[in-house]
Design a protein around this motif. Structure first.
Motif, PDB file in Angstrom:
ATOM      1  N   GLU A 116       0.821  -1.209   0.000  1.00 41.98           N
ATOM      2  CA  GLU A 116       0.000   0.000   0.000  1.00 41.98           C
ATOM      3  C   GLU A 116       0.856   1.262   0.000  1.00 41.98           C
ATOM      4  OE1 GLU A 116      -2.493  -0.218   3.391  1.00 41.98           O
ATOM      5  OE2 GLU A 116      -3.549  -2.046   2.736  1.00 41.98           O
ATOM      6  N   VAL A 117       2.011   1.198   0.643  1.00 42.52           N
ATOM      7  CA  VAL A 117       2.906   2.351   0.735  1.00 42.52           C
ATOM      8  C   VAL A 117       4.342   1.882   0.517  1.00 42.52           C
ATOM      9  CG1 VAL A 117       1.433   3.647   2.337  1.00 42.52           C
ATOM     10  CG2 VAL A 117       3.151   2.066   3.246  1.00 42.52           C
ATOM     11  N   THR A 118       5.203   2.839   0.206  1.00 40.65           N
ATOM     12  CA  THR A 118       6.638   2.583   0.152  1.00 40.65           C
ATOM     13  C   THR A 118       7.329   3.507   1.147  1.00 40.65           C
ATOM     14  OG1 THR A 118       6.965   4.184  -1.635  1.00 40.65           O
ATOM     15  CG2 THR A 118       6.594   1.873  -2.260  1.00 40.65           C
ATOM     16  N   ALA A 119       8.526   3.127   1.539  1.00 43.28           N
ATOM     17  CA  ALA A 119       9.271   3.910   2.532  1.00 43.28           C
ATOM     18  C   ALA A 119      10.700   4.091   2.069  1.00 43.28           C
ATOM     19  CB  ALA A 119       9.233   3.215   3.896  1.00 43.28           C
ATOM     20  N   VAL A 120      11.378   5.033   2.693  1.00 44.23           N
ATOM     21  CA  VAL A 120      12.780   5.267   2.368  1.00 44.23           C
ATOM     22  C   VAL A 120      13.516   5.678   3.631  1.00 44.23           C
ATOM     23  CG1 VAL A 120      12.385   7.701   1.759  1.00 44.23           C
ATOM     24  CG2 VAL A 120      14.378   6.512   0.835  1.00 44.23           C
ATOM     25  N   LEU A 121      14.737   5.163   3.782  1.00 38.46           N
ATOM     26  CA  LEU A 121      15.603   5.580   4.875  1.00 38.46           C
ATOM     27  C   LEU A 121      16.334   6.835   4.423  1.00 38.46           C
ATOM     28  CD1 LEU A 121      16.866   4.982   7.674  1.00 38.46           C
ATOM     29  CD2 LEU A 121      18.606   3.631   6.478  1.00 38.46           C
ATOM     30  N   VAL A 122      16.109   7.927   5.126  1.00 36.12           N
ATOM     31  CA  VAL A 122      16.613   9.225   4.682  1.00 36.12           C
ATOM     32  C   VAL A 122      18.043   9.428   5.169  1.00 36.12           C
ATOM     33  CG1 VAL A 122      16.213  11.713   4.663  1.00 36.12           C
ATOM     34  CG2 VAL A 122      14.270  10.135   4.647  1.00 36.12           C
ATOM     35  N   LEU A 123      18.957   8.953   4.354  1.00 33.14           N
ATOM     36  CA  LEU A 123      20.398   9.156   4.532  1.00 33.14           C
ATOM     37  C   LEU A 123      21.014   9.319   3.148  1.00 33.14           C
ATOM     38  CD1 LEU A 123      21.412   6.485   7.225  1.00 33.14           C
ATOM     39  CD2 LEU A 123      21.432   8.970   7.518  1.00 33.14           C
ATOM     40  N   PHE A 153       8.880   8.308   5.306  1.00 33.27           N
ATOM     41  CA  PHE A 153      10.290   8.682   5.380  1.00 33.27           C
ATOM     42  C   PHE A 153      10.820   8.331   6.766  1.00 33.27           C
ATOM     43  CE2 PHE A 153       8.226  11.057   2.142  1.00 33.27           C
ATOM     44  CZ  PHE A 153       9.159  11.227   1.136  1.00 33.27           C
ATOM     45  N   VAL A 154      11.758   7.393   6.796  1.00 30.32           N
ATOM     46  CA  VAL A 154      12.368   6.953   8.050  1.00 30.32           C
ATOM     47  C   VAL A 154      13.645   7.773   8.228  1.00 30.32           C
ATOM     48  CG1 VAL A 154      13.224   4.990   9.357  1.00 30.32           C
ATOM     49  CG2 VAL A 154      11.450   4.659   7.612  1.00 30.32           C
ATOM     50  N   TYR A 168       8.143  10.045   9.075  1.00 32.06           N
ATOM     51  CA  TYR A 168       7.388  11.193   8.588  1.00 32.06           C
ATOM     52  C   TYR A 168       6.521  10.762   7.411  1.00 32.06           C
ATOM     53  CZ  TYR A 168      10.734  14.062  11.209  1.00 32.06           C
ATOM     54  OH  TYR A 168      11.514  14.624  12.198  1.00 32.06           O
ATOM     55  N   SER A 169       5.368  11.385   7.295  1.00 34.73           N
ATOM     56  CA  SER A 169       4.508  11.154   6.143  1.00 34.73           C
ATOM     57  C   SER A 169       4.938  12.052   4.993  1.00 34.73           C
ATOM     58  CB  SER A 169       3.048  11.429   6.506  1.00 34.73           C
ATOM     59  OG  SER A 169       2.869  12.813   6.772  1.00 34.73           O
ATOM     60  N   ARG A 170       4.376  11.819   3.833  1.00 36.27           N
ATOM     61  CA  ARG A 170       4.694  12.633   2.660  1.00 36.27           C
ATOM     62  C   ARG A 170       4.387  14.112   2.898  1.00 36.27           C
ATOM     63  NH1 ARG A 170       7.587  13.571  -1.674  1.00 36.27           N
ATOM     64  NH2 ARG A 170       7.655  11.329  -2.017  1.00 36.27           N
ATOM     65  N   ARG A 191      13.819  17.383   3.132  1.00 31.20           N
ATOM     66  CA  ARG A 191      13.799  18.294   4.281  1.00 31.20           C
ATOM     67  C   ARG A 191      12.528  18.026   5.076  1.00 31.20           C
ATOM     68  NH1 ARG A 191      14.230  24.666   3.366  1.00 31.20           N
ATOM     69  NH2 ARG A 191      16.362  24.031   2.865  1.00 31.20           N
ATOM     70  N   THR A 192      12.699  17.758   6.369  1.00 31.84           N
ATOM     71  CA  THR A 192      11.525  17.515   7.210  1.00 31.84           C
ATOM     72  C   THR A 192      10.920  18.837   7.668  1.00 31.84           C
ATOM     73  OG1 THR A 192      12.928  17.369   9.183  1.00 31.84           O
ATOM     74  CG2 THR A 192      12.430  15.313   8.026  1.00 31.84           C
ATOM     75  N   LYS A 193       9.582  18.839   7.798  1.00 25.61           N
ATOM     76  CA  LYS A 193       8.872  20.049   8.212  1.00 25.61           C
ATOM     77  C   LYS A 193       8.255  19.922   9.601  1.00 25.61           C
ATOM     78  CE  LYS A 193       6.175  20.110   4.616  1.00 25.61           C
ATOM     79  NZ  LYS A 193       5.153  20.547   3.630  1.00 25.61           N
TER      80      LYS A 193
END
Length: 356
Positions: A116-123, A153-154, A168-170, A191-193
């Motif tokens: 249902e969703v995809t994720a990414v490790l933010v590095l 976003f992990v 974080y969500s989109r 960039r996280t908000k």
């Protein structure tokens, strides 16, 4: 020591993935991304994630996944490499999923498993286990692979007292596309908000990120092996039919020598990639050494195989219409991903106590 030969289940999985990618991720469609980066690439991922259920391959059955091991994931990545498919299997179903699974985040694992969703490790895409740095809240992080199309976003965040792993969500992030050598796996800054949702903190969070990167490093070698295999096979087929001086160019001794050398390198790459995946699957104490060896070797072999394919295809290999350029770009981008061969050789020297 376990058997490195492919099991019947793994062979069946390989056939299913190869057939699905042939139907839903033809090379022509991937090539279109270089002219139109916004072109729809969802068909290939839907085929893997929903039709075959591979998004949850490394997720336990308790959370709706297949409960498979790194060996099965390696088989999938071999076929993704052979097809240069523009799918987020490595970034989402392997790296980000491993981080969340180790962290024990049961909130999103069922949704990931269902595709249902995809994720990414933010590095940064060059980060590797034991050699990465958490970003500051609100700072640009990049280049991140797989971020443009991700839903979750992990993010390892440098907290006041300890590292925090937040999801974080989109809607809580901003992504900006970067110029990418490999358009089948585009790069972006993130960039996280907001504050996101805290999943884990402290040394446990560090361990979750390191485990995710280690798994990614070990399995990236299988993708590189897939790239090299396609390049070798396509080149051998071509030199059998390309006529020069009234004979196939494959009959020339110099061509035979080059392809014989490449065959040995690709075969060895397959063995070392397979061993890295197997030690990861079994939790073997040799896993760290195996993954460093695999990345140090397979990265260079994939690039060399793509370069040989380009050169031995001659003029047609230089054209935009021929798919060999897709493989060279993926191979070169993979060579820089999750640590360069040079740093993996340095890691390997440390692991085997080789003096500087």
């Amino acid at each position: 020591m376990s058997d490195l030969l492919y099991s019947d289940v793994e062979l069946s999985l390989r056939d299913s993935v190869r057939a699905a990618l042939k139907r839903r991720a033809p090379q022509e469609a991937t090539a279109l991304l270089y002219d139109d980066p916004s072109a729809d690439r969802s068909a290939a991922w839907d085929a893997l994630a929903r039709d075959l259920g591979l998004a949850g391959l490394l997720i336990s059955e308790d959370h709706g996944g297949a409960g498979a091991s790194a060996r099965e994931a390696a088989v999938v990545l071999e076929e993704i490499g052979r097809a240069v498919a523009p799918v987020p299997f490595l970034t989402s179903a392997v790296i980000a999923t491993t981080a969340l699974a180790v962290a024990g985040d049961e909130t999103v694992l069922p949704r990931l498993a269902a595709g249902e969703v995809t994720a990414v490790l933010v590095l940064p895409w060059s980060a590797r286990a034991g050699a990465w740095q958490a970003g500051e809240p609100g700072a640009d992080i990049g280049p991140v692979a797989g971020a443009l199309d991700a839903d979750l976003f992990v993010v390892p965040v440098a907290g006041d007292d300890e590292l925090e792993l937040r999801v974080y969500s989109r809607d809580e992030v901003e992504t900006t596309a970067l110029t990418s050598l490999d358009m089948s796996r585009q790069l972006a800054t993130v960039r996280t908000k907001g504050d996101g949702r805290l999943v884990l903190g402290g040394t446990s969070a560090v361990q979750a990120v390191d485990e995710a990167l280690s798994t990614g490093q070990a399995l990236l070698a299988s993708e590189q092996y897939g790239i090299a295999s396609w390049c070798l096979e396509a080149t051998v087929d071509y030199v059998k039919t390309r006529i020069q001086f009234a004979r196939p160019i494959g009959s020339f001794q110099a061509i035979k020598h080059r392809l014989a050398d490449l065959f040995l390198q690709v075969t060895q790459a397959g063995a070392v990639a397979r061993y890295a995946a197997d030690t990861r699957a079994r939790g073997d104490e040799d896993a760290a050494t195996a993954q460093a060896l695999a990345q140090a070797y397979c990265s260079d072999v994939a690039v060399h195989a793509a370069e040989e394919a380009l050169q031995l295809h001659g003029g047609i290999g230089m054209t935009w219409e021929h798919p060999v350029h897709l493989y060279l770009k993926r191979a070169k981008a993979d060579q820089l991903a999750l640590g360069t061969p040079a740093v993996h050789r340095a890691d390997l020297a440390d692991l085997v106590d080789l003096p500087a």
